[in-house]
Scaffold this active site. Structure first.
Site, PDB file in Angstrom:
ATOM      1  N   CYS A   1       2.193  56.023  34.884  1.00  0.00           N
ATOM      2  CA  CYS A   1       2.798  55.327  36.289  1.00  0.00           C
ATOM      3  C   CYS A   1       3.715  56.248  37.167  1.00  0.00           C
ATOM      4  O   CYS A   1       3.865  56.036  38.158  1.00  0.00           O
ATOM      5  CB  CYS A   1       3.802  54.228  35.664  1.00  0.00           C
ATOM      6  SG  CYS A   1       5.212  54.879  34.633  1.00  0.00           S
TER       7      CYS A   1
ATOM      8  N   SER B   1      10.215  64.115  33.186  1.00  0.00           N
ATOM      9  CA  SER B   1      10.005  62.729  33.195  1.00  0.00           C
ATOM     10  C   SER B   1      11.141  62.471  34.115  1.00  0.00           C
ATOM     11  O   SER B   1      12.274  62.767  34.212  1.00  0.00           O
ATOM     12  CB  SER B   1      10.264  62.024  31.911  1.00  0.00           C
ATOM     13  OG  SER B   1       8.948  62.585  31.104  1.00  0.00           O
TER      14      SER B   1
ATOM     15  N   GLU C   1      12.285  61.519  27.526  1.00  0.00           N
ATOM     16  CA  GLU C   1      11.500  60.080  26.834  1.00  0.00           C
ATOM     17  C   GLU C   1      10.710  60.285  26.095  1.00  0.00           C
ATOM     18  O   GLU C   1       9.668  61.280  26.509  1.00  0.00           O
ATOM     19  CB  GLU C   1      11.433  59.249  28.502  1.00  0.00           C
ATOM     20  CG  GLU C   1      10.210  59.809  29.089  1.00  0.00           C
ATOM     21  CD  GLU C   1       9.054  59.396  29.025  1.00  0.00           C
ATOM     22  OE1 GLU C   1       8.699  58.590  28.035  1.00  0.00           O
ATOM     23  OE2 GLU C   1       8.029  59.877  29.756  1.00  0.00           O
TER      24      GLU C   1
ATOM     25  N   ALA D   1       1.250  44.597  27.261  1.00  0.00           N
ATOM     26  CA  ALA D   1       1.374  44.622  26.071  1.00  0.00           C
ATOM     27  C   ALA D   1       1.271  45.849  25.466  1.00  0.00           C
ATOM     28  O   ALA D   1       1.132  45.856  24.373  1.00  0.00           O
ATOM     29  CB  ALA D   1       0.525  43.533  25.017  1.00  0.00           C
TER      30      ALA D   1
END
Length: 422
Positions: free
Chosen positions: A50, A107, A112, A188
């Site tokens: 993303c 990041s 992360e 999920a």
């Protein structure tokens, strides 16, 4: 061949550009094969998350621009629209970039841990697709090893800071008591699982998990006393949600403006806090125009994240030092490849000379020479043949005043060391 890292991320490109350049699971294998068919590309890995889209390739030395053109062409975009947002790293810089990415130092959330799993997944996909060989295999395994060491030797991952954590922190600022709220999680995957975990730890009242595969949604919801629904049931449950966090791999939005408007009417315009972590976006941008909707994207979480990552700065500095050392180690291995062919040629030459002299020594034995005479012939002749060319070249180097070559030979043959032990 040169290693190239080329791409764009949350620092260089806004979400509306990043979402146009993603490689979803439905196209990633085809894209890898297409990229590997590029005449200047030998090996290829595509990392698409993303927050970033990056190509890692081994390329001809002058092929950087053509690979940059490929990413635009593959997505059907004008090169001029994409090129301002791209960055590229070659050689040492490309190695350093991958190590920094794998360790979470590049990041949106410093340190992360999710990115390492995403890098591993990208490599595994490329490896299974047949687009990696010796060089990128070694590079990515090196990156995984370094990332593991940094996690062990520094405190880079000690603070619970992630995009999911930032989303829940923002929800806590808006709703002082989460025990009275209902959260709807769309997707999920790992990010949604982290969000669910943080919400549960902060006492969320109710939790709904929506996913294309209901069984996967049920498995996640059951861990946190929630319940599962299919994506097709979203419109029937959206009005229940005070908090919506979405992160799917859908190429198209899963929530549109009309659906959200209907939910607001049913809620009598009680506000809904929404976080769209997905790229491409899961929630139509026009939803933010609605009154009583507070819609945030991954780019909007930056301020929250900055407040929660100060404790990782010192660990990040330690990690940078470790990375610098391991970049040098990998580059050393890379340079050693240049000597492999030379060493093999030298050994082959020596073996040919050995076989030639051995054959002559055996012939002498067959003609009645004693074993001692044959061995002396073998030793003397093989020594002369092995030393003739180097001796001739060193003599010429001395005549020509090539002192650097003489010094290199001294290092190569360790002659001073030999003198000191004699």
């Amino acid at each position: 061949m040169t290693i190239l890292a080329l791409g764009l991320n949350h620092k260089t490109a806004p979400v509306e550009i990043r979402e146009r350049l993603t490689f979803g699971p439905d196209i990633i294998v085809g894209a890898l094969r297409n990229l590997s068919e590029h005449p200047a590309v030998d090996e290829a890995v595509i990392l698409s998350t993303c927050n970033r889209t990056e190509l890692y390739c081994t390329i001809d030395d002058d092929a950087q621009a053509s690979v940059a053109d490929w990413i635009s062409d593959f997505h059907g975009l004008e090169q001029g629209r994409v090129s301002p947002y791209l960055y590229s790293h070659l050689g040492n810089a490309a190695v350093q970039h991958l190590l920094r990415v794998s360790c979470g130092l590049d990041s949106l959330v410093l340190g992360e841990p999710q990115i390492l799993g995403q890098v591993k997944s990208a490599f595994q996909t490329a490896n299974a697709s047949g687009t990696t060989r010796k060089l990128l295999c070694r590079l990515f395994q090196h990156a995984f090893s370094v990332a593991k060491q940094i996690r062990t030797d520094t405190a880079i991952g000690n603070s619970p800071v992630s995009v999911a954590f930032a989303a829940v922190s923002l929800a806590k600022q808006i709703f002082s008591d989460l025990s009275e709220q209902t959260a709807l999680l769309i997707g999920a995957g790992e990010t949604i699982e982290l969000a669910a975990r943080h919400l549960h730890q902060n006492g969320i009242g109710h939790m709904i998990v929506a996913n294309r595969t209901v069984e996967k949604a049920h498995n996640l919801a059951a861990q946190f006393e929630g319940y599962a629904i299919a994506l097709t049931e979203l419109s029937g449950h959206l009005a229940e949600a005070d908090i919506v966090i979405s992160s799917t791999a859908s190429p198209l939005p899963v929530l549109g403006k009309g659906t959200v408007e209907s939910a607001l009417k049913e809620r009598k315009h009680r506000p809904i806090f929404m976080v769209d972590i997905a790229v491409p976006r899961d929630i139509e941008p026009e939803v933010s125009d609605l009154s009583d909707i507070y819609l945030y994207t991954v780019d909007d979480l930056d301020e929250v994240i900055q407040e929660n990552m100060r404790s990782r700065q010192e660990a990040a500095e330690q990690a940078e030092e470790i990375i610098e050392r391991y970049v040098d180690e990998f580059i050393g291995w890379l340079r050693s490849l240049d000597a492999v062919e030379l060493i093999q040629d030298y050994r082959n030459q020596g073996e040919l000379l050995r076989d030639e002299v051995l054959k002559k020594a055996l012939q002498q034995l067959n003609k009645g020479k004693s074993p001692e005479e044959a061995l002396q012939f073998l030793a003397r002749t093989l020594t002369n043949k092995l030393l003739h060319t180097p001796s001739s070249q060193l003599r010429q180097a001395g005549f020509d005043g090539q002192t650097e070559l003489l010094e290199a030979a001294n290092t190569l043959f360790q002659l001073k060391q030999l003198d000191s032990t004699s």
